[in-house]
Scaffold this active site. Structure first.
Site, PDB file in Angstrom:
ATOM      1  N   PRO A  17     -56.881 -49.435 -38.661  1.00  0.00           N
ATOM      2  CG  PRO A  17     -54.551 -49.327 -38.839  1.00  0.00           C
ATOM      3  CD  PRO A  17     -55.643 -49.763 -37.920  1.00  0.00           C
ATOM      4  CD  GLN A  71     -51.133 -48.101 -39.524  1.00  0.00           C
ATOM      5  OE1 GLN A  71     -51.469 -48.295 -40.694  1.00  0.00           O
ATOM      6  NE2 GLN A  71     -51.285 -49.024 -38.581  1.00  0.00           N
ATOM      7  CB  CYS A 101     -49.552 -52.607 -44.931  1.00  0.00           C
ATOM      8  SG  CYS A 101     -50.411 -52.596 -46.521  1.00  0.00           S
ATOM      9  CE  LYS A 140     -53.701 -53.652 -37.098  1.00  0.00           C
ATOM     10  NZ  LYS A 140     -53.440 -54.542 -38.248  1.00  0.00           N
ATOM     11  CG  ASP A 205     -59.875 -64.273 -38.408  1.00  0.00           C
ATOM     12  OD1 ASP A 205     -59.909 -63.578 -39.443  1.00  0.00           O
ATOM     13  OD2 ASP A 205     -59.202 -65.311 -38.294  1.00  0.00           O
ATOM     14  N   GLY A 227     -61.034 -54.875 -37.740  1.00  0.00           N
ATOM     15  CA  GLY A 227     -60.744 -54.358 -39.060  1.00  0.00           C
ATOM     16  C   GLY A 227     -61.857 -54.651 -40.038  1.00  0.00           C
TER      17      GLY A 227
END
Length: 230
Positions: A17, A71, A101, A140, A205, A227
């Site tokens: 997300p 989400q 976040c 998450k 990564d 991501g």
């Protein structure tokens, strides 16, 4: 890998997300390019329960992009539970809770990664969301708030006990934001803990197929989430 009744295949790769990125069009493109599951942008629970139009539009799901997770994020269990019910009505395959976040406007208000400073409230929110809906609930998060508070080992187990059916972990702390390198050894340690029974999804990564292969081989994670590399 399975989440509830969803069979996502072997070594699945998910689209993470991302706000202002993972809208329906981008999700559909990534599904066409092989993503095993895609996630919506972040949906504010408080804005959703207030029926803010720009937020409710984020609940749009097309059959062609399934399986898809929506989400949600917030800081109050009641609002999160109510928002989860509204999300369930929109018909995604999974409801995911954002505990990762790191941006200031979210974390400083005690939502997203800000809840890493208040694990008890994180667990309270998780229990409330799981109880409110019939859809599978996942979460998450990150390793911890900073390098002095790496809590993912115990936190992952406690989230599992709240009833989530999979956990995605970004291998950075909140204080790192997106700097430095993701610490996949912490993700691997959680995955190999014999008490951890739900799928563990690794994030951070992964920008190439070779990196994804290496992470699967060295950590044993059930899935990889891509991501910014997408």
């Amino acid at each position: 890998m399975k989440i509830a009744s969803l069979d996502l295949g072997e070594r699945p790769v998910f689209l993470a997300p991302m706000e202002d990125v993972t809208d329906p069009s981008f999700r559909l493109i990534c599904r066409e390019m092989g993503a095993s599951m895609v996630y919506s942008e972040f949906v504010s629970a408080e804005a959703l329960v207030r029926n803010i139009a720009s937020t409710t539009r984020k609940l749009e799901v097309r059959d062609a992009e399934r399986p898809v997770a929506i989400q949600i994020y917030g800081r109050e269990p009641e609002a999160m539970a109510e928002a989860a019910k509204m999300v369930e009505d929109a018909g995604p395959d999974i409801i995911d809770i954002n505990f990762g976040c790191p941006v200031k406007k979210v974390a400083s208000k005690g939502a997203g990664a800000g809840l890493l400073r208040n694990p008890e409230k994180m667990l309270e929110i998780t229990k409330a969301v799981v109880k409110a809906v019939n859809l599978p609930v996942t979460a998450k998060t990150r390793l911890g708030w900073d390098c002095n508070s790496i809590i993912i080992g115990e936190l992952g187990l406690r989230l599992q006990d709240c009833g989530i059916q999979a956990l995605a972990v970004h291998g950075r702390t909140r204080s790192q934001m997106y700097t430095g390198e993701a610490k996949w050894e912490e993700i691997a340690a959680l995955k190999t803990d014999p008490r951890m029974e739900i799928p563990v999804i690794g994030n951070g990564d992964v920008c190439t197929a070779q990196q994804a292969e290496e992470r699967f081989a060295t950590t044993g994670v059930d899935a990889i989430m891509v991501g910014r590399g997408a």
